[in-house]
Write a protein that holds these residues in place. Structure first.
Motif, PDB file in Angstrom:
ATOM      1  N   ASP A 132      -5.974 -94.732  45.323  1.00 39.69           N
ATOM      2  CA  ASP A 132      -5.084 -93.614  46.508  1.00 39.69           C
ATOM      3  C   ASP A 132      -6.218 -93.026  47.085  1.00 39.69           C
ATOM      4  OD1 ASP A 132      -2.293 -94.501  45.939  1.00 39.69           O
ATOM      5  OD2 ASP A 132      -2.706 -93.482  43.245  1.00 39.69           O
ATOM      6  N   TRP A 133      -5.451 -92.885  48.546  1.00 39.33           N
ATOM      7  CA  TRP A 133      -6.319 -91.917  49.577  1.00 39.33           C
ATOM      8  C   TRP A 133      -6.280 -90.288  49.184  1.00 39.33           C
ATOM      9  CZ3 TRP A 133      -9.753 -92.469  53.058  1.00 39.33           C
ATOM     10  CH2 TRP A 133      -9.942 -91.675  54.215  1.00 39.33           C
ATOM     11  N   THR A 134      -6.721 -89.879  49.671  1.00 35.85           N
ATOM     12  CA  THR A 134      -6.795 -88.288  49.002  1.00 35.85           C
ATOM     13  C   THR A 134      -5.843 -87.365  50.126  1.00 35.85           C
ATOM     14  OG1 THR A 134      -9.063 -87.757  49.617  1.00 35.85           O
ATOM     15  CG2 THR A 134      -8.063 -88.147  46.834  1.00 35.85           C
ATOM     16  N   GLN A 135      -4.476 -87.469  50.770  1.00 40.41           N
ATOM     17  CA  GLN A 135      -3.801 -86.729  51.364  1.00 40.41           C
ATOM     18  C   GLN A 135      -2.446 -88.108  50.193  1.00 40.41           C
ATOM     19  OE1 GLN A 135      -4.554 -85.703  53.145  1.00 40.41           O
ATOM     20  NE2 GLN A 135      -6.084 -85.543  54.017  1.00 40.41           N
ATOM     21  N   PRO A 136      -1.336 -86.318  50.064  1.00 42.64           N
ATOM     22  CA  PRO A 136      -0.151 -87.151  49.484  1.00 42.64           C
ATOM     23  C   PRO A 136       0.987 -87.907  50.104  1.00 42.64           C
ATOM     24  CG  PRO A 136      -0.821 -84.319  50.084  1.00 42.64           C
ATOM     25  CD  PRO A 136      -1.869 -85.511  50.632  1.00 42.64           C
ATOM     26  N   GLY A 137       0.465 -88.839  48.873  1.00 41.26           N
ATOM     27  CA  GLY A 137       1.785 -89.738  49.471  1.00 41.26           C
ATOM     28  C   GLY A 137       3.185 -89.824  49.515  1.00 41.26           C
ATOM     29  N   PRO A 138       4.396 -90.497  50.172  1.00 45.10           N
ATOM     30  CA  PRO A 138       5.424 -90.520  50.147  1.00 45.10           C
ATOM     31  C   PRO A 138       6.273 -89.664  49.116  1.00 45.10           C
ATOM     32  CG  PRO A 138       5.201 -92.530  50.846  1.00 45.10           C
ATOM     33  CD  PRO A 138       3.222 -92.036  49.916  1.00 45.10           C
ATOM     34  N   ASN A 139       5.584 -89.983  47.296  1.00 44.64           N
ATOM     35  CA  ASN A 139       6.437 -89.532  46.128  1.00 44.64           C
ATOM     36  C   ASN A 139       6.007 -88.158  46.033  1.00 44.64           C
ATOM     37  OD1 ASN A 139       7.428 -91.926  46.437  1.00 44.64           O
ATOM     38  ND2 ASN A 139       5.986 -93.453  45.154  1.00 44.64           N
ATOM     39  N   THR A 147       6.263 -84.545  46.291  1.00 45.93           N
ATOM     40  CA  THR A 147       7.252 -83.123  46.941  1.00 45.93           C
ATOM     41  C   THR A 147       6.496 -82.085  46.619  1.00 45.93           C
ATOM     42  OG1 THR A 147       8.343 -83.924  44.933  1.00 45.93           O
ATOM     43  CG2 THR A 147       8.924 -84.911  46.782  1.00 45.93           C
ATOM     44  N   ALA A 148       5.541 -81.745  45.755  1.00 43.14           N
ATOM     45  CA  ALA A 148       5.189 -80.560  45.552  1.00 43.14           C
ATOM     46  C   ALA A 148       3.696 -80.130  45.707  1.00 43.14           C
ATOM     47  CB  ALA A 148       4.695 -80.435  44.142  1.00 43.14           C
ATOM     48  N   HIS A 149       2.878 -80.796  46.874  1.00 46.61           N
ATOM     49  CA  HIS A 149       1.641 -80.580  47.639  1.00 46.61           C
ATOM     50  C   HIS A 149       1.741 -80.219  48.681  1.00 46.61           C
ATOM     51  CE1 HIS A 149       0.396 -81.605  43.208  1.00 46.61           C
ATOM     52  NE2 HIS A 149       0.164 -80.936  43.197  1.00 46.61           N
ATOM     53  N   ASN A 150       1.219 -79.737  49.342  1.00 44.68           N
ATOM     54  CA  ASN A 150       0.785 -80.002  50.880  1.00 44.68           C
ATOM     55  C   ASN A 150       1.963 -79.490  51.912  1.00 44.68           C
ATOM     56  OD1 ASN A 150      -1.496 -81.307  49.437  1.00 44.68           O
ATOM     57  ND2 ASN A 150      -2.496 -79.289  51.025  1.00 44.68           N
ATOM     58  N   THR A 151       2.960 -79.288  51.504  1.00 47.91           N
ATOM     59  CA  THR A 151       4.410 -79.414  52.129  1.00 47.91           C
ATOM     60  C   THR A 151       4.760 -79.775  53.606  1.00 47.91           C
ATOM     61  OG1 THR A 151       5.553 -77.368  51.251  1.00 47.91           O
ATOM     62  CG2 THR A 151       6.053 -79.265  50.414  1.00 47.91           C
ATOM     63  N   TYR A 152       3.828 -78.944  54.301  1.00 55.03           N
ATOM     64  CA  TYR A 152       3.401 -78.448  55.579  1.00 55.03           C
ATOM     65  C   TYR A 152       3.069 -79.411  56.771  1.00 55.03           C
ATOM     66  CZ  TYR A 152      -1.138 -77.112  53.715  1.00 55.03           C
ATOM     67  OH  TYR A 152      -2.735 -77.625  53.730  1.00 55.03           O
ATOM     68  N   GLN A 153       2.446 -80.048  55.848  1.00 53.52           N
ATOM     69  CA  GLN A 153       1.405 -81.424  56.302  1.00 53.52           C
ATOM     70  C   GLN A 153       2.736 -83.106  56.425  1.00 53.52           C
ATOM     71  OE1 GLN A 153      -2.114 -81.375  54.771  1.00 53.52           O
ATOM     72  NE2 GLN A 153      -1.583 -84.026  54.456  1.00 53.52           N
ATOM     73  N   PRO A 154       2.182 -83.897  57.057  1.00 52.99           N
ATOM     74  CA  PRO A 154       2.722 -84.933  57.016  1.00 52.99           C
ATOM     75  C   PRO A 154       2.286 -86.153  55.474  1.00 52.99           C
ATOM     76  CG  PRO A 154       2.207 -85.092  58.786  1.00 52.99           C
ATOM     77  CD  PRO A 154       1.388 -84.144  57.988  1.00 52.99           C
ATOM     78  N   ARG A 155       3.259 -87.235  54.619  1.00 49.64           N
ATOM     79  CA  ARG A 155       3.043 -87.861  53.561  1.00 49.64           C
ATOM     80  C   ARG A 155       1.872 -88.989  54.535  1.00 49.64           C
ATOM     81  NH1 ARG A 155       3.040 -83.552  52.048  1.00 49.64           N
ATOM     82  NH2 ARG A 155       3.539 -82.852  49.963  1.00 49.64           N
ATOM     83  N   TRP A 182      -0.315 -90.905  45.676  1.00 48.30           N
ATOM     84  CA  TRP A 182      -1.499 -89.723  45.708  1.00 48.30           C
ATOM     85  C   TRP A 182      -1.021 -88.565  45.878  1.00 48.30           C
ATOM     86  CZ3 TRP A 182      -5.855 -88.385  43.556  1.00 48.30           C
ATOM     87  CH2 TRP A 182      -6.671 -87.911  44.010  1.00 48.30           C
ATOM     88  N   GLN A 183      -0.104 -87.968  44.449  1.00 43.68           N
ATOM     89  CA  GLN A 183      -0.089 -87.020  44.241  1.00 43.68           C
ATOM     90  C   GLN A 183      -0.232 -85.529  43.542  1.00 43.68           C
ATOM     91  OE1 GLN A 183       4.032 -88.067  41.697  1.00 43.68           O
ATOM     92  NE2 GLN A 183       3.322 -89.731  42.151  1.00 43.68           N
ATOM     93  N   GLN A 184      -1.469 -85.375  44.318  1.00 41.29           N
ATOM     94  CA  GLN A 184      -2.385 -83.834  44.324  1.00 41.29           C
ATOM     95  C   GLN A 184      -2.608 -83.763  45.689  1.00 41.29           C
ATOM     96  OE1 GLN A 184      -5.698 -84.331  42.035  1.00 41.29           O
ATOM     97  NE2 GLN A 184      -4.934 -86.441  40.696  1.00 41.29           N
ATOM     98  N   ALA A 185      -3.023 -82.503  44.942  1.00 46.05           N
ATOM     99  CA  ALA A 185      -2.916 -81.460  46.667  1.00 46.05           C
ATOM    100  C   ALA A 185      -4.079 -82.013  47.420  1.00 46.05           C
ATOM    101  CB  ALA A 185      -3.778 -80.247  46.141  1.00 46.05           C
ATOM    102  N   SER A 186      -4.088 -82.324  49.238  1.00 45.76           N
ATOM    103  CA  SER A 186      -5.456 -82.661  49.562  1.00 45.76           C
ATOM    104  C   SER A 186      -6.645 -82.543  49.374  1.00 45.76           C
ATOM    105  CB  SER A 186      -4.667 -83.058  51.341  1.00 45.76           C
ATOM    106  OG  SER A 186      -5.565 -82.979  52.349  1.00 45.76           O
ATOM    107  N   THR A 187      -7.617 -83.161  49.530  1.00 49.60           N
ATOM    108  CA  THR A 187      -9.112 -82.955  49.568  1.00 49.60           C
ATOM    109  C   THR A 187      -9.392 -82.543  51.164  1.00 49.60           C
ATOM    110  OG1 THR A 187      -9.787 -85.474  49.739  1.00 49.60           O
ATOM    111  CG2 THR A 187      -9.925 -84.243  47.632  1.00 49.60           C
TER     112      THR A 187
END
Length: 637
Positions: free
Chosen positions: A368-375, A377-385, A410-415
């Protein structure tokens, strides 16, 4: 005088005719001649008076404009208006019939919230009559006239689109540019002198290189397109655009992708993907193998892109699937095991061929690429998926399944969240890279792509860079702030005139991304763009168009810019007049010199608004010439 003698002879002739009794027709003619001659004489008197008045009107019109220009440019004060008007009028009015009797007065009225600044110049005089006085009328014909010069109803908005590329460091060009614009008596001083009320004149400053810098604090703005900034190298549409016979520069996933994990060699090189690997998400230190220990164990982090000169803002993370070897590719002779730092297959990996079909097995990893994916809903909510494709179905490449289909989860905070963006913006998606259409959240092609421009070991939009690209200054009448911004400009990066011109255009558009002040429908606006560049275009958003030192064959960067120039020139105001006045300046101090930039030359509103400069000293004089022309444009009758 001649007229008196002429009338005396007429009266004598009439007396002789009246004494003759055998010539009634002649007698009648003599009697009728007197009023006829009087009418002719009256016409002559009035014609002389009308000529004197017409000459006065012309002189008053010129006087009013000249005094208004002097006052608006600061040459005179309001207390000198009348004296200056009299001096101008005396020099301009040459009618000999009335000149000695003429008086002139001038009145200045300052602008208010509901009216504009005006200068009213009035004049009066008289012409001595030659015929009317013999008919018992006044010996003089008096007349008067007036002229009003108004300014402030024609407001001025000027976008300064200024080259800040690395070559501006040569031959004193950047210093000359700062002096020409922000120095004492420079363009900002010239234009600010035309403003009697805040808002009469606005100036924007658009420093450009390959990108523009809109400021990192704007990461929340809806006009930004985050697609390229957030996505991995394998989902970069701009890299897929080709020019001429060039191949696509879009990176792809290797066939053995799902066997790449900790300890494996970086699967890309500058020649195979346009990038290599680095040690962590925000590092620029290279890594020959995927880290096998530490915080970033298993992270496959792409380096700066060799082709597009941009940084990627994430990594693929390696998550092992199961604890036993599994097939990760089959049906292709290029299927192979990833190698380790010693050039040997990674632990647990092997390949075999059965029935002519090659197959390889080893430990399997998802990436997975370390920017939040479409699923998420908890991390970096101010940015696109990010929904980029990151792998193959069932974690293996097959001849029947050659196209990756698995999307990022990816379902963690963005790196590297968008709050770390430094403010770079690149060209819009075609065709809107060449238009002035305002951004629309429902159409990504109208939004402005965020970018992380990195070249010559420098992230040019970062405030910590040794020579940062200064941020855009939207339309402003804070003259000191504008000067400070210009004096802070530094040479940095490659040349993309089009992105600077696009933002110069946007800076003049109300309701756009730069919060341009609204325009009053009852007011005339002079909208001006001044574009200066010291070199030819070399790179833009599409790496196939140029490599930073030269363009691809066919000048595709110039083609896009030429289209934008045409659209600017074709824009019309509500009266059908050109919406913009465009000045272009090419500073050509190289030896040997660059050829004349056709795209700059043709972009100017008219041939006289293109300037070819061959020395840095000409920058100051050219901006002074343009400032003088704009001062004249500002004064409207």
């Amino acid at each position: 005088m001649l007229v008196t003698a002429f009338l005396s002879r007429i009266r004598a002739a009439a007396a002789r005719f009246s004494a003759v009794t055998d010539g009634n027709v002649a007698a009648m003619f003599a009697v009728a001649a007197v009023p006829i001659v009087c009418f002719v004489g009256v016409a002559i008197d009035y014609s002389r008076a009308n000529s004197a008045r017409s000459s006065m009107q012309a002189a008053l019109d010129s006087t009013a404009l000249m005094v208004a220009k002097d006052l608006s440019s600061g040459t005179i004060t309001t207390s000198q208006v009348t004296a200056k008007a009299q001096a101008y009028f005396t020099a301009l009015y040459t009618n000999t019939d009335a000149k000695s009797s003429v008086t002139v007065n001038a009145t200045y009225t300052a602008a208010s919230s509901s009216s504009t600044s005006t200068i009213l110049v009035t004049g009066s005089g008289s012409v001595k009559t030659d015929f009317l006085k013999f008919a018992g009328y006044s010996p003089n014909i008096s007349f008067n006239s007036s002229s009003t010069s108004t300014w402030g109803n024609a407001k001025m908005r000027v976008a300064l689109v200024l080259d800040n590329t690395g070559s501006m460091a040569q031959n004193g060009k950047i210093t000359a540019l700062r002096n020409a614009v922000a120095g004492s008596g420079g363009l900002i001083d010239q234009l600010s002198a035309l403003s009697k009320t805040n808002g009469d004149v606005y100036i924007s400053v658009i420093p450009f290189a390959k990108v523009v810098n809109v400021g990192a604090s704007n990461y929340t703005q809806s006009y930004i397109d985050w697609t390229d900034w957030l996505n991995p190298p394998t989902t970069q549409p701009a890299n897929a655009v080709t020019s001429g016979s060039s191949n696509s520069l879009q990176a792809g996933l290797p066939i053995n992708w799902h066997a790449v994990g900790p300890g494996a060699r970086c699967p890309w090189t500058n020649s195979s993907g346009g990038f290599t690997c680095q040690q962590s998400p925000t590092s620029t230190q290279s890594a020959s193998t995927v880290p096998s220990s530490g915080t970033y164990k298993g992270y496959v982090c792409p380096s700066v892109d060799y082709n597009s000169h941009t940084l990627y803002n994430g990594c693929w993370v390696s998550t092992q699937v199961g604890t036993t070897a599994q097939v990760f590719c089959t049906g292709n002779n290029n299927c192979s095991c990833p190698l380790n730092s010693l050039g040997l297959p990674v632990t647990g990996c092997g390949c075999s061929t059965t029935g002519g079909v090659k197959s390889c097995s080893g430990y399997i990893y998802t990436h997975d690429w370390t920017q939040p994916g479409p699923n998420d809903t908890a991390h970096n909510t101010y940015q696109p998926r990010v929904s980029a494709v990151v792998g193959w179905t069932s974690n293996q490449y097959t001849a029947a399944n050659p196209t990756p289909t698995v999307t990022n989860n990816w379902q963690q905070a963005s790196t590297n969240p968008i709050t770390n963006w430094t403010g770079c913006i690149t060209d819009r998606t075609q065709p809107n890279d060449a238009t002035g259409v305002l951004p629309d959240t429902h159409d990504v092609t109208t939004q402005f792509p965020a970018n992380e421009y990195y070249e010559n070991n420098s992230s040019y939009c970062s405030s910590s860079a040794s020579t940062p690209l200064e941020p855009i200054i939207p339309l402003s009448y804070n003259w000191s702030a504008l000067k400070t911004a210009v004096n802070a400009m530094q040479p940095t990066g490659g040349t993309d005139q089009a992105v600077g011109l696009a933002w110069g255009w946007q800076s003049l558009l109300p309701n756009g991304p730069l919060n341009t002040p609204a325009e009053d429908s009852n007011t005339t606006y002079n909208r001006v763009i001044i574009l200066l560049s010291d070199g030819l275009n070399t790179e833009d958003r599409w790496p196939a168009y140029g490599d930073g030192s030269s363009q691809a064959n066919g000048n595709p960067i110039d083609v896009r810019q030429a289209l934008m120039c045409q659209n600017l020139q074709n824009a019309k105001d509500t009266n059908g007049n050109p919406m913009y006045t465009i000045y272009t300046i090419q500073v050509n101090t190289d030896s040997p010199q660059d050829p004349t930039s056709t795209v700059l030359q043709n972009c100017a509103s008219s041939p006289d608004k293109f300037y070819m400069l061959t020395s840095s000293s000409q920058i100051v004089t050219t901006f002074n010439t343009i400032g003088t022309a704009l001062s004249k444009l500002r004064v409207a009758k």
